[in-house]
Write a protein that holds these residues in place. Sequence first.
Motif, PDB file in Angstrom:
ATOM      1  N   HIS A   2      56.366 -12.526  39.387  1.00  0.00           N
ATOM      2  CA  HIS A   2      56.556 -11.342  38.557  1.00  0.00           C
ATOM      3  C   HIS A   2      56.956 -11.786  37.149  1.00  0.00           C
ATOM      4  CE1 HIS A   2      57.350  -8.433  42.163  1.00  0.00           C
ATOM      5  NE2 HIS A   2      56.217  -9.076  42.242  1.00  0.00           N
ATOM      6  N   VAL A   3      56.123 -11.445  36.168  1.00  0.00           N
ATOM      7  CA  VAL A   3      56.309 -11.894  34.791  1.00  0.00           C
ATOM      8  C   VAL A   3      56.521 -10.692  33.880  1.00  0.00           C
ATOM      9  CG1 VAL A   3      55.284 -13.172  32.870  1.00  0.00           C
ATOM     10  CG2 VAL A   3      54.799 -13.881  35.233  1.00  0.00           C
ATOM     11  N   LEU A   4      57.533 -10.779  33.031  1.00  0.00           N
ATOM     12  CA  LEU A   4      57.785  -9.766  32.010  1.00  0.00           C
ATOM     13  C   LEU A   4      57.589 -10.398  30.639  1.00  0.00           C
ATOM     14  CD1 LEU A   4      58.933  -7.029  30.927  1.00  0.00           C
ATOM     15  CD2 LEU A   4      61.208  -8.092  31.076  1.00  0.00           C
ATOM     16  N   ILE A   5      56.758  -9.773  29.813  1.00  0.00           N
ATOM     17  CA  ILE A   5      56.525 -10.271  28.457  1.00  0.00           C
ATOM     18  C   ILE A   5      56.964  -9.181  27.484  1.00  0.00           C
ATOM     19  CG2 ILE A   5      54.830 -11.154  26.816  1.00  0.00           C
ATOM     20  CD1 ILE A   5      53.098 -11.849  29.326  1.00  0.00           C
ATOM     21  N   ILE A   6      57.950  -9.501  26.669  1.00  0.00           N
ATOM     22  CA  ILE A   6      58.496  -8.541  25.707  1.00  0.00           C
ATOM     23  C   ILE A   6      57.897  -8.833  24.337  1.00  0.00           C
ATOM     24  CG2 ILE A   6      60.606  -7.624  24.665  1.00  0.00           C
ATOM     25  CD1 ILE A   6      62.095  -8.738  27.163  1.00  0.00           C
ATOM     26  N   GLY A   7      56.998  -7.956  23.909  1.00  0.00           N
ATOM     27  CA  GLY A   7      56.292  -8.156  22.653  1.00  0.00           C
ATOM     28  C   GLY A   7      54.927  -8.770  22.896  1.00  0.00           C
ATOM     29  N   ALA A   8      54.020  -8.003  23.522  1.00  0.00           N
ATOM     30  CA  ALA A   8      52.731  -8.551  23.958  1.00  0.00           C
ATOM     31  C   ALA A   8      51.549  -7.859  23.300  1.00  0.00           C
ATOM     32  CB  ALA A   8      52.611  -8.435  25.484  1.00  0.00           C
ATOM     33  N   SER A   9      51.752  -7.299  22.127  1.00  0.00           N
ATOM     34  CA  SER A   9      50.689  -6.519  21.496  1.00  0.00           C
ATOM     35  C   SER A   9      49.579  -7.380  20.915  1.00  0.00           C
ATOM     36  CB  SER A   9      51.275  -5.617  20.401  1.00  0.00           C
ATOM     37  OG  SER A   9      51.886  -6.386  19.392  1.00  0.00           O
ATOM     38  N   ARG A  10      49.887  -8.619  20.568  1.00  0.00           N
ATOM     39  CA  ARG A  10      48.883  -9.473  19.925  1.00  0.00           C
ATOM     40  C   ARG A  10      49.321 -10.927  20.012  1.00  0.00           C
ATOM     41  NH1 ARG A  10      51.013 -10.267  14.512  1.00  0.00           N
ATOM     42  NH2 ARG A  10      52.792  -8.881  14.177  1.00  0.00           N
ATOM     43  N   GLY A  11      48.483 -11.820  19.523  1.00  0.00           N
ATOM     44  CA  GLY A  11      48.823 -13.229  19.389  1.00  0.00           C
ATOM     45  C   GLY A  11      49.334 -13.878  20.645  1.00  0.00           C
ATOM     46  N   ILE A  12      50.471 -14.548  20.530  1.00  0.00           N
ATOM     47  CA  ILE A  12      51.025 -15.328  21.635  1.00  0.00           C
ATOM     48  C   ILE A  12      51.396 -14.448  22.818  1.00  0.00           C
ATOM     49  CG2 ILE A  12      53.034 -16.716  22.298  1.00  0.00           C
ATOM     50  CD1 ILE A  12      52.873 -17.992  19.478  1.00  0.00           C
ATOM     51  N   GLY A  13      52.010 -13.299  22.566  1.00  0.00           N
ATOM     52  CA  GLY A  13      52.403 -12.426  23.658  1.00  0.00           C
ATOM     53  C   GLY A  13      51.214 -11.924  24.451  1.00  0.00           C
ATOM     54  N   THR A  34      49.982   2.652  20.901  1.00  0.00           N
ATOM     55  CA  THR A  34      49.133   3.160  21.981  1.00  0.00           C
ATOM     56  C   THR A  34      47.960   2.229  22.224  1.00  0.00           C
ATOM     57  OG1 THR A  34      49.741   5.430  21.426  1.00  0.00           O
ATOM     58  CG2 THR A  34      47.759   5.132  22.746  1.00  0.00           C
ATOM     59  N   ASP A  35      47.350   1.726  21.148  1.00  0.00           N
ATOM     60  CA  ASP A  35      46.198   0.833  21.289  1.00  0.00           C
ATOM     61  C   ASP A  35      46.584  -0.451  22.011  1.00  0.00           C
ATOM     62  OD1 ASP A  35      44.613   2.654  19.990  1.00  0.00           O
ATOM     63  OD2 ASP A  35      44.626   1.602  18.063  1.00  0.00           O
ATOM     64  N   ALA A  36      47.738  -1.013  21.666  1.00  0.00           N
ATOM     65  CA  ALA A  36      48.186  -2.254  22.304  1.00  0.00           C
ATOM     66  C   ALA A  36      48.489  -2.023  23.776  1.00  0.00           C
ATOM     67  CB  ALA A  36      49.416  -2.797  21.588  1.00  0.00           C
ATOM     68  N   LEU A  37      49.092  -0.900  24.100  1.00  0.00           N
ATOM     69  CA  LEU A  37      49.401  -0.590  25.493  1.00  0.00           C
ATOM     70  C   LEU A  37      48.113  -0.435  26.301  1.00  0.00           C
ATOM     71  CD1 LEU A  37      52.286   1.951  24.841  1.00  0.00           C
ATOM     72  CD2 LEU A  37      52.531  -0.296  25.907  1.00  0.00           C
ATOM     73  N   ALA A  38      47.097   0.194  25.695  1.00  0.00           N
ATOM     74  CA  ALA A  38      45.808   0.349  26.377  1.00  0.00           C
ATOM     75  C   ALA A  38      45.145  -1.003  26.595  1.00  0.00           C
ATOM     76  CB  ALA A  38      44.903   1.262  25.551  1.00  0.00           C
ATOM     77  N   GLN A  39      45.239  -1.887  25.623  1.00  0.00           N
ATOM     78  CA  GLN A  39      44.661  -3.223  25.743  1.00  0.00           C
ATOM     79  C   GLN A  39      45.328  -4.004  26.873  1.00  0.00           C
ATOM     80  OE1 GLN A  39      45.099  -5.666  22.220  1.00  0.00           O
ATOM     81  NE2 GLN A  39      43.330  -6.920  22.745  1.00  0.00           N
ATOM     82  N   LEU A  40      46.631  -3.887  26.984  1.00  0.00           N
ATOM     83  CA  LEU A  40      47.354  -4.565  28.059  1.00  0.00           C
ATOM     84  C   LEU A  40      46.946  -4.016  29.426  1.00  0.00           C
ATOM     85  CD1 LEU A  40      50.852  -4.736  26.355  1.00  0.00           C
ATOM     86  CD2 LEU A  40      49.427  -6.698  26.970  1.00  0.00           C
ATOM     87  N   GLU A  41      46.772  -2.718  29.486  1.00  0.00           N
ATOM     88  CA  GLU A  41      46.351  -2.100  30.750  1.00  0.00           C
ATOM     89  C   GLU A  41      44.968  -2.585  31.153  1.00  0.00           C
ATOM     90  OE1 GLU A  41      46.777   2.225  32.897  1.00  0.00           O
ATOM     91  OE2 GLU A  41      46.531   2.142  30.721  1.00  0.00           O
ATOM     92  N   GLU A  42      44.080  -2.772  30.177  1.00  0.00           N
ATOM     93  CA  GLU A  42      42.739  -3.282  30.451  1.00  0.00           C
ATOM     94  C   GLU A  42      42.781  -4.694  31.023  1.00  0.00           C
ATOM     95  OE1 GLU A  42      40.386  -3.023  26.940  1.00  0.00           O
ATOM     96  OE2 GLU A  42      40.387  -0.827  26.893  1.00  0.00           O
ATOM     97  N   LEU A  43      43.791  -5.467  30.625  1.00  0.00           N
ATOM     98  CA  LEU A  43      43.950  -6.821  31.153  1.00  0.00           C
ATOM     99  C   LEU A  43      44.477  -6.822  32.584  1.00  0.00           C
ATOM    100  CD1 LEU A  43      45.590  -8.797  28.181  1.00  0.00           C
ATOM    101  CD2 LEU A  43      43.239  -8.990  29.018  1.00  0.00           C
ATOM    102  N   GLY A  44      44.965  -5.681  33.031  1.00  0.00           N
ATOM    103  CA  GLY A  44      45.562  -5.595  34.356  1.00  0.00           C
ATOM    104  C   GLY A  44      47.068  -5.712  34.350  1.00  0.00           C
ATOM    105  N   ALA A  45      47.657  -5.729  33.152  1.00  0.00           N
ATOM    106  CA  ALA A  45      49.115  -5.756  33.046  1.00  0.00           C
ATOM    107  C   ALA A  45      49.659  -4.338  33.186  1.00  0.00           C
ATOM    108  CB  ALA A  45      49.542  -6.354  31.711  1.00  0.00           C
ATOM    109  N   GLU A  46      50.938  -4.239  33.512  1.00  0.00           N
ATOM    110  CA  GLU A  46      51.624  -2.945  33.575  1.00  0.00           C
ATOM    111  C   GLU A  46      52.309  -2.721  32.231  1.00  0.00           C
ATOM    112  OE1 GLU A  46      54.143  -2.735  37.102  1.00  0.00           O
ATOM    113  OE2 GLU A  46      52.837  -4.221  38.057  1.00  0.00           O
ATOM    114  N   PRO A  47      51.781  -1.817  31.398  1.00  0.00           N
ATOM    115  CA  PRO A  47      52.317  -1.658  30.045  1.00  0.00           C
ATOM    116  C   PRO A  47      53.581  -0.807  30.016  1.00  0.00           C
ATOM    117  CG  PRO A  47      50.455  -0.191  30.364  1.00  0.00           C
ATOM    118  CD  PRO A  47      50.594  -0.975  31.640  1.00  0.00           C
ATOM    119  N   LEU A  48      54.522  -1.218  29.180  1.00  0.00           N
ATOM    120  CA  LEU A  48      55.740  -0.445  28.939  1.00  0.00           C
ATOM    121  C   LEU A  48      55.885  -0.237  27.441  1.00  0.00           C
ATOM    122  CD1 LEU A  48      58.490  -2.092  31.203  1.00  0.00           C
ATOM    123  CD2 LEU A  48      57.118  -0.054  31.691  1.00  0.00           C
TER     124      LEU A  48
END
Length: 221
Positions: A2-13, A34-48
Amino acid sequence: MHVLIIGASRGIGLEFARQYRDAGDRVIATARSTDALAQLEELGAEPLHVDVTDPASISTLGWQLDGEKIDLAIYVAGVMSRGGATQSPALDEFDSVMRTNVWGAMQSIVQVAPLVEAAKGRFVFISSEMGYIAGVGSSYSWVYRASKAALNMTVAAAQPDYPKAVMVAISPGWVKTDMGGASAPLTVERSVTAMRKTIEGLTKKHQGAFLNYDGRRFDGF
């Protein structure tokens, strides 16, 4: 894992989210837009939705993660500043950098570190070699440098309160991102791949340490 990434909208995150999802790990990732959260969801991550600079927003992180055990948390959120010691920094610039790079990390520690400790996991904070006091060669980006040195101290100071967790600061190297610029020698993919290898090898002997992306330890902070 279980991995939590705080600040994952772009780049390294974002790349951390992509690589850990590709490895089959469950990924919870935070972003502001909203766009970053949608992108994370597309990757299969659970966006917060979390803004680490907003007291009301960051205060929700704990209850959004209620009941979770986090094997690995990564604090990536950060902003850059320019300018050196020949000119005083603007107050709003200083506040923005310190709030994101240091205050946000402190808020995250209080809420997330107990969940990491419950899993006997690892809590990683993306720092910078520019915050390495023993290696300073110029005052370029001095507010940013000061914030990353403060982040390193934050991690080292917090570690004794969470003895079952391994907390480290890691420099990603000079990376081709919006912050690092096009002339940086490391791609995001290479940096994150190397950091994942370093993270995988963390043990209690690394508690409170400041490491390079390749696992080399910075001594003296």
